[in-house]
Design an enzyme around this catalytic site. Sequence first.
Site, mmCIF file in Angstrom:
data_model
loop_
_atom_site.group_PDB
_atom_site.id
_atom_site.type_symbol
_atom_site.label_atom_id
_atom_site.label_comp_id
_atom_site.label_asym_id
_atom_site.label_seq_id
_atom_site.Cartn_x
_atom_site.Cartn_y
_atom_site.Cartn_z
ATOM 1 N N LEU A 153 36.325 63.459 51.089
ATOM 2 C CA LEU A 153 34.793 63.908 51.389
ATOM 3 C C LEU A 153 33.799 62.998 50.474
ATOM 4 C CD1 LEU A 153 34.328 65.086 47.767
ATOM 5 C CD2 LEU A 153 35.730 67.038 48.691
ATOM 6 N N ALA A 252 21.687 48.324 52.085
ATOM 7 C CA ALA A 252 21.592 46.963 51.348
ATOM 8 C C ALA A 252 21.036 47.992 50.232
ATOM 9 C CB ALA A 252 21.303 46.331 51.555
ATOM 10 N N GLY A 253 21.464 47.415 48.912
ATOM 11 C CA GLY A 253 20.279 48.335 48.301
ATOM 12 C C GLY A 253 21.046 47.437 46.282
ATOM 13 N N GLY A 257 28.331 52.829 43.066
ATOM 14 C CA GLY A 257 29.289 52.820 41.918
ATOM 15 C C GLY A 257 29.471 54.287 42.756
ATOM 16 N N CYS A 260 34.315 56.683 42.268
ATOM 17 C CA CYS A 260 35.700 56.042 43.261
ATOM 18 C C CYS A 260 35.534 54.806 43.929
ATOM 19 C CB CYS A 260 35.573 57.663 44.521
ATOM 20 S SG CYS A 260 34.631 58.873 44.534
HETATM 21 C C1 UGA Z 1 33.300 57.952 48.388
HETATM 22 C C2 UGA Z 1 34.097 57.755 49.596
HETATM 23 O O1 UGA Z 1 32.787 57.339 50.605
HETATM 24 C C3 UGA Z 1 34.361 58.944 50.307
HETATM 25 O O2 UGA Z 1 35.603 59.519 51.721
HETATM 26 C C4 UGA Z 1 35.455 59.777 49.353
HETATM 27 O O3 UGA Z 1 36.357 60.697 49.607
HETATM 28 C C5 UGA Z 1 34.959 59.302 47.544
HETATM 29 O O4 UGA Z 1 34.743 58.480 47.390
HETATM 30 C C6 UGA Z 1 36.467 59.657 47.373
HETATM 31 O O5 UGA Z 1 37.297 58.458 46.788
HETATM 32 O O6 UGA Z 1 36.271 60.950 46.700
HETATM 33 P P1 UGA Z 1 30.906 59.147 47.008
HETATM 34 O O7 UGA Z 1 31.896 57.947 45.569
HETATM 35 O O8 UGA Z 1 30.920 60.884 46.360
HETATM 36 O O9 UGA Z 1 32.534 59.077 48.429
HETATM 37 O O10 UGA Z 1 29.896 58.328 47.534
HETATM 38 P P2 UGA Z 1 30.107 57.551 48.104
HETATM 39 O O11 UGA Z 1 28.808 58.327 49.104
HETATM 40 O O12 UGA Z 1 30.774 56.931 49.222
HETATM 41 O O13 UGA Z 1 28.701 56.657 47.461
HETATM 42 C C7 UGA Z 1 29.256 55.632 46.873
HETATM 43 C C8 UGA Z 1 28.523 54.457 46.522
HETATM 44 O O14 UGA Z 1 27.347 53.435 47.410
HETATM 45 C C9 UGA Z 1 26.866 54.737 45.602
HETATM 46 O O15 UGA Z 1 26.726 54.443 45.376
HETATM 47 C C10 UGA Z 1 26.313 54.365 47.148
HETATM 48 O O16 UGA Z 1 24.970 54.801 46.624
HETATM 49 C C11 UGA Z 1 26.500 53.908 47.615
HETATM 50 N N1 UGA Z 1 26.555 53.086 48.555
HETATM 51 C C12 UGA Z 1 26.418 53.799 50.065
HETATM 52 C C13 UGA Z 1 25.140 51.824 49.207
HETATM 53 O O17 UGA Z 1 24.983 51.347 48.808
HETATM 54 N N2 UGA Z 1 25.160 51.906 51.101
HETATM 55 C C14 UGA Z 1 25.637 52.477 51.847
HETATM 56 O O18 UGA Z 1 25.580 52.154 52.785
HETATM 57 C C15 UGA Z 1 26.340 53.708 51.160
#
Ligand code: UGA
Length: 429
Positions: A153, A252-253, A257, A260
Amino acid sequence: MKLTIIGTGYVGLVTGTCFAEVGHHVICVDNDAAKVKVLQAGGIPIYEPGLEELVKKNVAAGRLRFTASTADGVQNSDVVFIAVPTPPQSDGSVDLSYIEKVAREIAAAMTSYKIVVDKSTVPVKTGEKVTETIKRYCAAKVEFDVISNPEFLREGFAVGDLMKPDRVVIGVGSQRPVAAMQEIYTPFNAPIIITDINSAELIKHAANSFLALKISYINAIATICEAAGANVQEVAQGIGLDERIGRRFLNAGLGFGGSCFPKDLSAFIKISEQVGYDFKLLKEVQRINADQMERFVKKITDTLWVLKDKTLGVLGLAFKQNTDDVRSSPAIDLCHRLLKDGATLRVHDPKAMEKARAILPGVTYVDDMNAVAEGCDALVIATEWDEFKQLDLARAKKGLTHPILFDGRNLFDPAEMEKLDWIYKSVGR
Ligand code: UGA
């Protein structure tokens, strides 16, 4: 089925609630008695869209309850899920002391056969250690099975991800627990993959590392786009429509963080090292991520020159949108960087201001996103909240000494911003 979830953090609370929603009887256990009291009184300690309604509904239906007693949970259920934190240690490895402690507590409380399911993100071979521990500390000497069932999730979308998972991974050491696990997950209508325990544990680290790699890949492409005069969003669209690549996680950004990805990458690098493989590819993913922040700060200082005595408005503090979580948030890191360089900050986040206060003192918290720009020298977007796209640009322009916007999440269209006479700097465009 009768289920217990030990640990009521993001994973435990949302998992327990969704299990109750599909008809199981769920006991959520937490050793933090104050937190349990809040939950018993109908309070929700985290912000997660849709969660509060589901908790209330299932508590009222008598399918969900909260307790501080592990014995209560273990003795009144058939399957016990472990969903406690596995924080990083200073060398990047995982602190498994919470898992070990819960394994001992479960063992002490067991008086009949139980399935013990590890849902926390753990290094490969943790299942073997949990099995050994339970065997050692179970005075009643009853039978049990330990299995691995990693969680995928995302915070902010946790309820949706749980109710409609892409897949369910179940790692088992024998056939005995399989039928029960299938019964638990059948209502979710997702493909169920049965593996051995080590593979299930690896799947989690391999999945998170791959997603982080995808983000670093597009951030590296963004750097090339800036140098070559291309647009990273168009490139992402162009490659992402190839089904083998996929458009998601190609934004991109400021970099990734949260609680996880950074932790799981470090852990996976360490685990690989321990089994004799130097995972250089993932070290590069980390390096690109750190570099991304440096390059963004440089964009700000190249434009504003000296930050001392300048006031910046920062939109976004959470590590991503739809959450109040500020753990390992790139937005908070950016604020610390700007403060270190002598800037004064006015900050806003739709949900994370309360949690940010504890780790980001010495800034002005502004309740209205449209008031942040007042008296500032420039605005910065640090988190991808959708509502920032509705920012009142005319009002912001009036409030700023110069109309300068550094957009770390590419929320606005560069051509539109130019038409509106903004100095607009984003990432990879
Ligand atoms: C992540 C995984 O997506 C989940 O599948 C996993 O279960 C979870 O870790 C975990 O191990 O518990 P999460 O940490 O909630 O989920 O957040 P994400 O939506 O994956 O985003 C993580 C980071 O990546 C954020 O800082 C977000 O801004 C960044 N991000 C995401 C980007 O910079 N670009 C993107 O295209 C997507």
